[in-house]
Motif scaffolding. Structure first.
Motif, mmCIF file in Angstrom:
data_model
loop_
_atom_site.group_PDB
_atom_site.id
_atom_site.type_symbol
_atom_site.label_atom_id
_atom_site.label_comp_id
_atom_site.label_asym_id
_atom_site.label_seq_id
_atom_site.Cartn_x
_atom_site.Cartn_y
_atom_site.Cartn_z
ATOM 1 N N GLN A 88 -22.206 -29.099 12.754
ATOM 2 C CA GLN A 88 -23.561 -28.985 13.289
ATOM 3 C C GLN A 88 -23.967 -27.520 13.470
ATOM 4 O O GLN A 88 -25.088 -27.128 13.146
ATOM 5 N N CYS A 92 -27.021 -25.749 11.296
ATOM 6 C CA CYS A 92 -28.157 -25.072 11.936
ATOM 7 C C CYS A 92 -28.233 -23.606 11.524
ATOM 8 O O CYS A 92 -29.323 -23.075 11.283
ATOM 9 N N THR A 97 -32.370 -23.833 11.329
ATOM 10 C CA THR A 97 -33.108 -24.876 12.038
ATOM 11 C C THR A 97 -32.299 -25.343 13.233
ATOM 12 O O THR A 97 -31.097 -25.094 13.310
ATOM 13 N N SER A 98 -32.967 -25.996 14.150
ATOM 14 C CA SER A 98 -32.249 -26.619 15.257
ATOM 15 C C SER A 98 -32.267 -28.141 15.106
ATOM 16 O O SER A 98 -31.732 -28.859 15.936
ATOM 17 N N ARG A 99 -32.880 -28.608 14.041
ATOM 18 C CA ARG A 99 -32.995 -30.043 13.772
ATOM 19 C C ARG A 99 -31.829 -30.482 12.874
ATOM 20 O O ARG A 99 -31.683 -30.001 11.754
ATOM 21 N N GLU A 102 -29.593 -36.942 10.197
ATOM 22 C CA GLU A 102 -29.027 -38.161 10.784
ATOM 23 C C GLU A 102 -27.541 -38.304 10.479
ATOM 24 O O GLU A 102 -26.774 -38.767 11.315
#
Length: 110
Positions: A88, A92, A97-99, A102
């Motif tokens: 993760q 990022c 991004t911080s999104r 899924e």
């Protein structure tokens, strides 16, 4: 090959096996230098340098491991090598991004 003595066949075989690891060691240091840019760090204390090399060594090992996984098992996902927080964080950072997606990315695809 070495300045270590071998008094019997077992010891000689042991030294040969050590020598066989030489290329993997060279590969590790190359990854540490080029992939982790360890030579670009300019730290002024041994403690800081030791901490940085320790962290970068873990990263270099993971990079080498992922390279081997990509060759042996291209359908693997990043979770086969990286923990949840590792993939993760990298995702990022790389995607700026911080999104998060899924599902973990299938990072070994060519």
């Amino acid at each position: 090959m070495t300045n270590l003595t071998a008094t019997d066949a077992f010891e000689a075989e042991e030294k040969v096996n050590w020598y066989r690891l030489r290329w993997k060691i060279e590969e590790f240091f190359n990854t540490l230098k080029s992939g982790c840019c360890v030579e670009q760090c300019r730290l002024n204390t041994a403690t800081k340098l030791t901490k940085m090399i320790t962290l970068k060594s873990i990263i270099a090992f993971k990079l080498m491991y992922m390279t081997k996984m990509a060759a042996l098992c291209p359908e693997a996902t990043c979770t086969d090598v990286l923990s949840k927080i590792e993939w993760q964080t990298l995702y990022c950072r790389i995607q700026t991004t911080s999104r998060l997606p899924e599902h973990p990315p299938q990072c070994f695809r060519q």
